[in-house]
Design an enzyme around this catalytic site. Structure first.
Site, PDB file in Angstrom:
ATOM      1  N   HIS A  34      19.174  29.325 -11.849  1.00  0.00           N
ATOM      2  CA  HIS A  34      18.037  30.210 -11.747  1.00  0.00           C
ATOM      3  C   HIS A  34      16.838  29.651 -11.467  1.00  0.00           C
ATOM      4  CE1 HIS A  34      18.402  29.325 -16.328  1.00  0.00           C
ATOM      5  NE2 HIS A  34      17.687  29.526 -16.170  1.00  0.00           N
TER       6      HIS A  34
ATOM      7  N   HIS B  35      12.802  29.602 -11.660  1.00  0.00           N
ATOM      8  CA  HIS B  35      12.093  30.664 -12.383  1.00  0.00           C
ATOM      9  C   HIS B  35      10.661  31.484 -11.322  1.00  0.00           C
ATOM     10  CE1 HIS B  35      12.589  30.761 -16.280  1.00  0.00           C
ATOM     11  NE2 HIS B  35      13.509  29.604 -16.319  1.00  0.00           N
TER      12      HIS B  35
HETATM   13  P1  5GP Z   1      15.723  28.636 -18.806  1.00  0.00           P
HETATM   14  O1  5GP Z   1      15.430  28.562 -20.544  1.00  0.00           O
HETATM   15  O2  5GP Z   1      16.903  28.135 -19.206  1.00  0.00           O
HETATM   16  O3  5GP Z   1      15.376  27.937 -17.504  1.00  0.00           O
HETATM   17  O4  5GP Z   1      15.138  29.758 -18.751  1.00  0.00           O
HETATM   18  C1  5GP Z   1      16.045  31.010 -18.816  1.00  0.00           C
HETATM   19  C2  5GP Z   1      15.385  32.053 -19.130  1.00  0.00           C
HETATM   20  O5  5GP Z   1      15.957  33.439 -18.507  1.00  0.00           O
HETATM   21  C3  5GP Z   1      14.394  32.944 -20.165  1.00  0.00           C
HETATM   22  O6  5GP Z   1      13.291  32.737 -19.450  1.00  0.00           O
HETATM   23  C4  5GP Z   1      15.142  34.024 -21.157  1.00  0.00           C
HETATM   24  O7  5GP Z   1      13.771  35.016 -21.133  1.00  0.00           O
HETATM   25  C5  5GP Z   1      15.598  34.369 -19.696  1.00  0.00           C
HETATM   26  N1  5GP Z   1      16.293  35.329 -20.264  1.00  0.00           N
HETATM   27  C6  5GP Z   1      17.412  35.393 -20.844  1.00  0.00           C
HETATM   28  N2  5GP Z   1      18.604  36.189 -21.395  1.00  0.00           N
HETATM   29  C7  5GP Z   1      18.028  36.982 -20.749  1.00  0.00           C
HETATM   30  C8  5GP Z   1      18.218  38.365 -19.865  1.00  0.00           C
HETATM   31  O8  5GP Z   1      19.566  39.161 -20.656  1.00  0.00           O
HETATM   32  N3  5GP Z   1      17.941  38.606 -19.080  1.00  0.00           N
HETATM   33  C9  5GP Z   1      17.009  39.334 -18.708  1.00  0.00           C
HETATM   34  N4  5GP Z   1      16.812  39.482 -17.303  1.00  0.00           N
HETATM   35  N5  5GP Z   1      16.576  37.480 -19.002  1.00  0.00           N
HETATM   36  C10 5GP Z   1      16.942  36.309 -19.437  1.00  0.00           C
END
Ligand code: 5GP
Ligand code: ZN
Length: 142
Positions: A102, A104
């Site tokens: 993903h 951001h």
């Molecule tokens: P990472 O820390 O892996 O770069 O980002 C994961 C992101 O996914 C976090 O910003 C978190 O808030 C988001 N996230 C985690 N679970 C969910 C979910 O069930 N739905 C949505 N829309 N975002 C999620």
């Protein structure tokens, strides 16, 4: 399309979990981050399950990149922020918490207090940089 039954983002793609959708095309989906660090914080994912940027096939990475740019432009038009961060983590040590690729997109405004910047370290000697680069070039040459 390949999915992982235990992956929350695959569940979102399959409609088994809800999301607030922003955009989708045949290969990608963009939706609001559930815990936004700023208003307009969007995640862009490939619809297929790939844990990170190193494992995704190039064609799907291109599709993700196209969607990231489209979302960043929409973010610029909709919110007119002072700036936009595009960020992506590979591996827990890099801060990744969901192991489905993903990206951001985060609108930024002067004085918003977020500490998301890459801050420079101390200047390195040219010989040191050369030695590190040589290790990388070896990979390209092999
Ligand atoms: P990472 O820390 O892996 O770069 O980002 C994961 C992101 O996914 C976090 O910003 C978190 O808030 C988001 N996230 C985690 N679970 C969910 C979910 O069930 N739905 C949505 N829309 N975002 C999620
Ligand atoms: Zn997944």
């Amino acid at each position: 399309m390949n999915h992982d039954n235990d992956c929350i983002f695959c569940k979102i793609v399959k409609g088994e979990l809800p999301c607030v959708k922003v955009f989708e095309d045949s290969l990608t989906l963009a939706f609001m981050d559930i815990s936004p660090v700023a208003p307009g914080h969007v995640l862009i994912i490939p619809k297929g399950h790939y844990p990170d940027m190193l494992s995704v096939p190039t064609g799907q990475l291109k599709a993700v990149s196209r969607s990231v740019q489209a979302v960043a432009k929409a973010c610029g038009e909709a919110f007119a922020p002072d700036g936009i961060n595009v960020m992506q983590a590979n591996g827990a040590a890099a801060g990744q918490t969901v192991f489905h690729l993903h990206v951001h997109v985060i609108p930024r405004n002067r004085g918003d207090g977020l500490r998301l910047h890459i801050e420079s370290g101390p200047s390195a000697e040219a010989a040191h940089l050369e030695a590190i680069a040589a290790r990388l070039r070896t990979v390209f040459e092999s």
